[in-house]
Design a protein around this motif. Structure first.
Motif, PDB file in Angstrom:
ATOM      1  N   THR A  77      15.262  30.451  14.218  1.00  0.00           N
ATOM      2  CA  THR A  77      14.085  30.909  13.473  1.00  0.00           C
ATOM      3  C   THR A  77      14.335  32.306  12.933  1.00  0.00           C
ATOM      4  OG1 THR A  77      12.619  29.562  14.832  1.00  0.00           O
ATOM      5  CG2 THR A  77      11.614  31.401  13.655  1.00  0.00           C
ATOM      6  N   GLU A  99      14.198  29.109  -4.394  1.00  0.00           N
ATOM      7  CA  GLU A  99      15.045  27.956  -4.063  1.00  0.00           C
ATOM      8  C   GLU A  99      15.924  27.638  -5.263  1.00  0.00           C
ATOM      9  OE1 GLU A  99      14.240  23.338  -2.925  1.00  0.00           O
ATOM     10  OE2 GLU A  99      13.200  24.861  -1.727  1.00  0.00           O
ATOM     11  N   ALA A 105      16.863  27.676   0.143  1.00  0.00           N
ATOM     12  CA  ALA A 105      15.778  26.685   0.151  1.00  0.00           C
ATOM     13  C   ALA A 105      14.563  27.333   0.813  1.00  0.00           C
ATOM     14  CB  ALA A 105      16.190  25.435   0.916  1.00  0.00           C
ATOM     15  N   PRO A 107      11.591  27.629   3.378  1.00  0.00           N
ATOM     16  CA  PRO A 107      11.618  27.199   4.776  1.00  0.00           C
ATOM     17  C   PRO A 107      10.893  25.874   4.991  1.00  0.00           C
ATOM     18  CG  PRO A 107      10.155  29.080   4.501  1.00  0.00           C
ATOM     19  CD  PRO A 107      10.834  28.868   3.196  1.00  0.00           C
ATOM     20  N   ARG A 108      11.318  25.137   6.014  1.00  0.00           N
ATOM     21  CA  ARG A 108      10.642  23.876   6.377  1.00  0.00           C
ATOM     22  C   ARG A 108       9.274  24.171   6.960  1.00  0.00           C
ATOM     23  NH1 ARG A 108      12.789  21.182  10.607  1.00  0.00           N
ATOM     24  NH2 ARG A 108      14.093  22.901  11.255  1.00  0.00           N
ATOM     25  N   GLN A 109       9.182  25.259   7.708  1.00  0.00           N
ATOM     26  CA  GLN A 109       7.928  25.680   8.328  1.00  0.00           C
ATOM     27  C   GLN A 109       7.866  27.196   8.294  1.00  0.00           C
ATOM     28  OE1 GLN A 109       8.972  23.460  12.136  1.00  0.00           O
ATOM     29  NE2 GLN A 109       6.751  23.647  12.240  1.00  0.00           N
ATOM     30  N   THR A 127       0.336  23.896   7.651  1.00  0.00           N
ATOM     31  CA  THR A 127       1.126  22.675   7.770  1.00  0.00           C
ATOM     32  C   THR A 127       1.811  22.425   6.435  1.00  0.00           C
ATOM     33  OG1 THR A 127      -0.790  21.350   7.163  1.00  0.00           O
ATOM     34  CG2 THR A 127      -0.367  21.658   9.513  1.00  0.00           C
ATOM     35  N   ARG A 129       5.391  22.376   3.878  1.00  0.00           N
ATOM     36  CA  ARG A 129       6.323  23.386   3.356  1.00  0.00           C
ATOM     37  C   ARG A 129       5.619  24.308   2.376  1.00  0.00           C
ATOM     38  NH1 ARG A 129      12.308  21.336   2.610  1.00  0.00           N
ATOM     39  NH2 ARG A 129      12.388  23.406   1.741  1.00  0.00           N
ATOM     40  N   SER A 154      14.405  27.521   8.784  1.00  0.00           N
ATOM     41  CA  SER A 154      15.149  27.207   7.559  1.00  0.00           C
ATOM     42  C   SER A 154      15.517  25.726   7.464  1.00  0.00           C
ATOM     43  CB  SER A 154      16.413  28.062   7.478  1.00  0.00           C
ATOM     44  OG  SER A 154      17.256  27.772   8.571  1.00  0.00           O
ATOM     45  N   THR A 155      15.797  25.315   6.241  1.00  0.00           N
ATOM     46  CA  THR A 155      16.331  23.983   5.981  1.00  0.00           C
ATOM     47  C   THR A 155      17.792  24.010   6.407  1.00  0.00           C
ATOM     48  OG1 THR A 155      14.827  23.716   4.123  1.00  0.00           O
ATOM     49  CG2 THR A 155      16.756  22.298   4.142  1.00  0.00           C
ATOM     50  N   LYS A 156      18.255  22.961   7.036  1.00  0.00           N
ATOM     51  CA  LYS A 156      19.616  22.930   7.586  1.00  0.00           C
ATOM     52  C   LYS A 156      20.667  23.354   6.560  1.00  0.00           C
ATOM     53  CE  LYS A 156      22.760  20.109  10.223  1.00  0.00           C
ATOM     54  NZ  LYS A 156      22.972  18.891  10.952  1.00  0.00           N
ATOM     55  N   ARG A 158      20.910  26.048   4.845  1.00  0.00           N
ATOM     56  CA  ARG A 158      20.441  26.879   3.726  1.00  0.00           C
ATOM     57  C   ARG A 158      19.865  28.194   4.237  1.00  0.00           C
ATOM     58  NH1 ARG A 158      19.366  23.426  -0.791  1.00  0.00           N
ATOM     59  NH2 ARG A 158      21.025  21.884  -0.693  1.00  0.00           N
TER      60      ARG A 158
END
Length: 170
Positions: A77, A99, A105, A107-109, A127, A129, A154-156, A158
């Protein structure tokens, strides 16, 4: 409103209405002079110039003109924090993530936290992205704090580029 069977002048009385008041929020996160408050810090990517870019008051998403703070492309994180140097009342923030489909990218969360009672406490955990190459607004009940922080997953593979963060009083 009105009509007339033949050609001719037609008058319609329209009541004047006052313009709606304009409310301009003050961005407490803008740092016009490097080294002054608010002071940014981060979990990675601690280059002073990049830290400042995320609070310089300018937002754009041009890949050829990088602007903002860049994280490492780590699976852990990431966070970006601001110390206002004094207690402020905050109730919302705007976050702009860049992005490019390659290195960066959104973040996913993400979550917004405030420093209260000697520890980081969540104030907003949306909740879904956040917007990529756009502005994501988050709000919470007004609170007093000296520091806020945005945590991001983060997105894997990225990195995250936070182009701009704004924090508003309520």
């Amino acid at each position: 409103m009105a009509r007339r069977a033949d050609l001719g002048r037609l008058q319609i009385p329209v009541a004047r209405k006052a313009n709606a008041p304009i409310t301009r929020e003050a961005n407490l996160a803008v740092q016009l002079v490097r080294g002054n408050f608010p002071r940014p810090s981060a979990s990675s990517g601690t280059d002073t110039e990049k830290l400042h870019d995320a609070v310089d008051g300018r937002t754009w998403f041009y890949p050829e003109l990088p602007n903002g703070w860049d994280s490492d492309s780590s699976a852990k994180t990431q966070w970006y924090a601001l110390d206002f140097g004094r207690e402020v009342t905050l109730g919302s923030a705007e976050l702009a993530f860049f992005e490019d489909g390659k290195r960066f990218a959104a973040p996913r969360q993400f979550a917004v936290q405030a420093w209260r009672d000697g520890r980081w406490q969540p104030v907003a955990s949306p909740t879904g992205r956040p917007s990529a190459n756009g502005v994501t607004r988050v709000s919470w009940p007004a609170l007093k704090t000296q520091r806020i922080r945005v945590t991001m997953v983060s997105t894997k593979g990225r990195a995250i580029r936070l182009a701009e963060v704004k924090a508003f009083a309520r």
